[in-house]
Design a protein around this motif. Structure first.
Motif, PDB file in Angstrom:
ATOM      1  N   GLN A   1       0.832  -1.193   0.000  1.00 28.08           N
ATOM      2  CA  GLN A   1       0.000   0.000   0.000  1.00 28.08           C
ATOM      3  C   GLN A   1       0.868   1.245   0.000  1.00 28.08           C
ATOM      4  OE1 GLN A   1      -1.689  -1.111   4.254  1.00 28.08           O
ATOM      5  NE2 GLN A   1      -2.088   1.060   3.861  1.00 28.08           N
TER       6      GLN A   1
ATOM      7  N   ASN B   1      -3.936   3.764  -2.220  1.00 27.91           N
ATOM      8  CA  ASN B   1      -3.756   2.626  -3.122  1.00 27.91           C
ATOM      9  C   ASN B   1      -3.326   1.368  -2.378  1.00 27.91           C
ATOM     10  OD1 ASN B   1      -4.406   4.157  -5.363  1.00 27.91           O
ATOM     11  ND2 ASN B   1      -2.298   4.695  -5.809  1.00 27.91           N
ATOM     12  N   CYS B   2      -3.838   0.248  -2.830  1.00 25.92           N
ATOM     13  CA  CYS B   2      -3.481  -1.057  -2.271  1.00 25.92           C
ATOM     14  C   CYS B   2      -3.474  -2.078  -3.399  1.00 25.92           C
ATOM     15  CB  CYS B   2      -4.477  -1.474  -1.197  1.00 25.92           C
ATOM     16  SG  CYS B   2      -4.282  -3.176  -0.620  1.00 25.92           S
ATOM     17  N   THR B   3      -2.379  -2.808  -3.510  1.00 26.86           N
ATOM     18  CA  THR B   3      -2.310  -3.924  -4.454  1.00 26.86           C
ATOM     19  C   THR B   3      -1.875  -5.165  -3.701  1.00 26.86           C
ATOM     20  OG1 THR B   3      -0.039  -3.392  -5.061  1.00 26.86           O
ATOM     21  CG2 THR B   3      -1.770  -2.475  -6.446  1.00 26.86           C
ATOM     22  N   TYR B   4      -2.184  -6.322  -4.255  1.00 26.60           N
ATOM     23  CA  TYR B   4      -1.884  -7.549  -3.540  1.00 26.60           C
ATOM     24  C   TYR B   4      -1.292  -8.590  -4.483  1.00 26.60           C
ATOM     25  CZ  TYR B   4      -6.137  -9.442  -5.640  1.00 26.60           C
ATOM     26  OH  TYR B   4      -7.081  -9.878  -6.544  1.00 26.60           O
TER      27      TYR B   4
ATOM     28  N   TRP C   1     -10.039  -3.577   4.529  1.00 24.99           N
ATOM     29  CA  TRP C   1      -9.419  -2.353   5.023  1.00 24.99           C
ATOM     30  C   TRP C   1      -9.726  -2.243   6.510  1.00 24.99           C
ATOM     31  CZ3 TRP C   1      -5.841   0.816   3.170  1.00 24.99           C
ATOM     32  CH2 TRP C   1      -5.608   0.835   1.787  1.00 24.99           C
TER      33      TRP C   1
ATOM     34  N   SER D   1      -6.020  -5.126  -7.232  1.00 24.48           N
ATOM     35  CA  SER D   1      -6.042  -3.913  -6.421  1.00 24.48           C
ATOM     36  C   SER D   1      -7.298  -3.822  -5.572  1.00 24.48           C
ATOM     37  CB  SER D   1      -5.940  -2.680  -7.325  1.00 24.48           C
ATOM     38  OG  SER D   1      -7.083  -2.574  -8.154  1.00 24.48           O
TER      39      SER D   1
ATOM     40  N   HIS E   1      -8.244  -0.381  -3.868  1.00 23.12           N
ATOM     41  CA  HIS E   1      -7.970   0.998  -3.463  1.00 23.12           C
ATOM     42  C   HIS E   1      -9.104   1.558  -2.606  1.00 23.12           C
ATOM     43  CE1 HIS E   1      -4.788   0.559  -6.250  1.00 23.12           C
ATOM     44  NE2 HIS E   1      -5.456   0.866  -7.344  1.00 23.12           N
TER      45      HIS E   1
ATOM     46  N   CYS F   1      -4.456  -2.077   4.654  1.00 24.22           N
ATOM     47  CA  CYS F   1      -5.042  -3.003   3.696  1.00 24.22           C
ATOM     48  C   CYS F   1      -4.590  -4.409   4.068  1.00 24.22           C
ATOM     49  CB  CYS F   1      -4.576  -2.640   2.290  1.00 24.22           C
ATOM     50  SG  CYS F   1      -5.312  -3.587   0.951  1.00 24.22           S
TER      51      CYS F   1
ATOM     52  N   GLY G   1      -0.710  -4.887   4.922  1.00 25.54           N
ATOM     53  CA  GLY G   1       0.247  -3.938   4.383  1.00 25.54           C
ATOM     54  C   GLY G   1       0.872  -3.151   5.525  1.00 25.54           C
TER      55      GLY G   1
ATOM     56  N   THR H   1      -1.023   3.216   6.139  1.00 25.76           N
ATOM     57  CA  THR H   1      -0.906   4.574   5.601  1.00 25.76           C
ATOM     58  C   THR H   1      -1.523   5.542   6.587  1.00 25.76           C
ATOM     59  OG1 THR H   1      -1.085   3.762   3.323  1.00 25.76           O
ATOM     60  CG2 THR H   1      -1.482   6.111   3.690  1.00 25.76           C
TER      61      THR H   1
END
Lengths: 116, 112
Positions: B6, B22-25, B35, B72, B74, B90, B103, B106
């Protein structure tokens, strides 16, 4: 309904001393988790209990860490002896179960450990 | 292995601004996505979740859509408030163990 209770909230000890953290999960929650959260990082699972049985302790450093969940309710996580690198927040969470609508994990406020 | 990435913070916004975190996995199976939010001095709280592709989770004005094609999830909110200031995590889980992988979090700071 009370949430997950942890104590103490803060603990300061000198290295090589023992320390213990206590967790009381939400009533009726069979699954209990201990997580480690280092500064600036996300939590990482240490151990998971199903009732009184530790079913996933692969991430628990067993040379100095131990945990128990007597009677399948409260749990204690112990470190002996503590090292400087153990300074972190130790989180406890619980859930009704593992799957579907029962798998939401509820977290306690954590115990912040400082090792000097 | 399975992981979550993230965006780094802190994210500083003025009240009523639009928020995106933003969050990707990366996952070998079919994860559920979450979240979590951590307000100062409090424990992690589940904010929203999605269990399969194209699902949209929503709560308290926050939304996130599970995008399998871009891996993602997000987090968005149309108008942030000072009370939204917190750390947002995330996370994903896969399979029967219910193990959450988080993650790094943030930090969101909303200024009046």
């Amino acid at each position: 309904e009370a949430g997950v209770v942890q104590s103490p909230r803060y603990k300061i000890i000198e290295k090589k001393q023992p320390v213990a953290f206590w967790c009381n999960p939400i009533s009726g929650h069979n699954t209990l988790y201990w997580y480690l959260q280092n500064l600036g990082q996300g939590p990482e699972l240490l151990i998971r209990y199903e009732n009184e049985e530790a079913v996933d302790d692969s991430q628990l450093p067993k040379d100095r860490f131990s945990a128990e969940r007597l009677k399948g309710v409260d749990s204690t996580l112990k470190i002996q002896p503590a090292e400087l690198g153990d300074s972190a927040v130790y989180l406890c969470a619980s859930s009704l179960g593992l799957a579907g609508e029962y798998n939401e994990q509820f977290f306690g406020p954590g115990t912040r450990l400082t090792v000097l | 292995g399975d992981s979550v990435t993230q965006m780094e913070g802190p994210v500083t916004l003025s009240e009523e601004a639009f928020l995106t975190i933003n969050c990707t996995y990366t996952a070998t199976g079919y994860p559920s996505l979450f979240w979590y939010v951590q307000y100062p001095g409090e424990g992690l709280q589940l904010l929203l979740k999605a269990t399969k592709a194209d699902d949209k989770g929503s709560n308290k004005g926050f939304e996130a859509t599970y995008r399998k094609e871009t891996t993602s999830f997000h987090l968005e909110k149309g108008s942030v408030q000072v009370s939204d200031s917190a750390v947002y995590f995330c996370a994903l889980n896969i399979g029967a163990t219910n193990k959450l992988i988080f993650g790094t979090g943030t930090l969101l700071a909303v200024q009046p």
